[in-house]
Write a protein that holds these residues in place. Structure first.
Motif, PDB file in Angstrom:
ATOM      1  N   PHE A   1      42.075  32.881  42.772  1.00  0.00           N
ATOM      2  CA  PHE A   1      42.835  32.947  41.340  1.00  0.00           C
ATOM      3  C   PHE A   1      43.544  31.662  41.668  1.00  0.00           C
TER       4      PHE A   1
ATOM      5  N   GLU B   1      36.446  42.424  38.297  1.00  0.00           N
ATOM      6  CA  GLU B   1      37.450  41.669  37.989  1.00  0.00           C
ATOM      7  C   GLU B   1      37.075  42.118  36.287  1.00  0.00           C
TER       8      GLU B   1
ATOM      9  N   GLY C   1      40.630  39.686  32.802  1.00  0.00           N
ATOM     10  CA  GLY C   1      41.321  39.172  33.679  1.00  0.00           C
ATOM     11  C   GLY C   1      41.942  39.807  34.882  1.00  0.00           C
ATOM     12  N   SER C   2      42.352  41.208  34.474  1.00  0.00           N
ATOM     13  CA  SER C   2      42.871  42.070  35.477  1.00  0.00           C
ATOM     14  C   SER C   2      42.138  42.301  36.785  1.00  0.00           C
ATOM     15  N   GLY C   3      42.255  43.937  36.945  1.00  0.00           N
ATOM     16  CA  GLY C   3      40.912  43.525  37.632  1.00  0.00           C
ATOM     17  C   GLY C   3      41.353  44.745  39.313  1.00  0.00           C
TER      18      GLY C   3
END
Length: 156
Positions: free
Chosen positions: A49, A98, A102-104
């Protein structure tokens, strides 16, 4: 009777390269974590990231927190059970998923402690104490994913 404990940290973003967050590539993900009376921790995002691979990232620190909390409880419980631990090393692994947006989230952490004790007749009890340590660990009790154990017990 329960007691409440408070913890204070200060986080300072150090990644402004002069333009702030004008776009996704214009800033570094670097930061410092300060805790009074202790050395600072230099952190960044995971390299996946756009983070600095030479700095600690939050995901690693979560896994390390689980590992160290478990170890501290394990050592305490062994000492009260009369089991002498002479060495402890954990090669913990965490899995994060993930998501499409885009979050995880972490899906599991597996602790892999290699514990050395002094008496052969205590090997089974030393293995059993890992389950008890997991139940006592403040960090594991705060997670919404499983914390597993693959312990190895050796003799000194």
């Amino acid at each position: 009777m329960s007691r409440t404990h408070s913890y204070t940290t200060t986080l300072n973003w150090t990644g402004n390269q002069g333009k702030g967050t004008v776009n996704y590539k214009s800033y570094e993900r670097s930061y410092n974590i300060s805790i009074p009376g202790k050395p600072d921790i230099s952190g960044s995002a995971d390299p996946a990231f756009r983070g600095d691979p030479g700095k600690h990232n939050p995901e690693e620190m979560l896994v390390a927190s689980l590992s160290s909390c478990h170890m501290l409880w394990y050592l305490h419980l062994c000492s009260t059970a009369g089991i002498v631990v002479t060495s402890y090393q954990d090669n913990a692994e965490g899995t994060m998923e993930e998501l499409k947006n885009g979050s995880g989230k972490f899906t599991e952490v597996t602790l892999k402690p290699i514990v050395t004790i002094s008496k052969a007749e205590q090997i089974e009890k030393a293995k059993e104490i890992h389950a008890e340590a997991n139940k006592m660990c403040f960090i594991a009790n705060s997670c919404n994913f499983p914390v597993r154990h693959e312990a190895e017990i050796k003799l000194s």
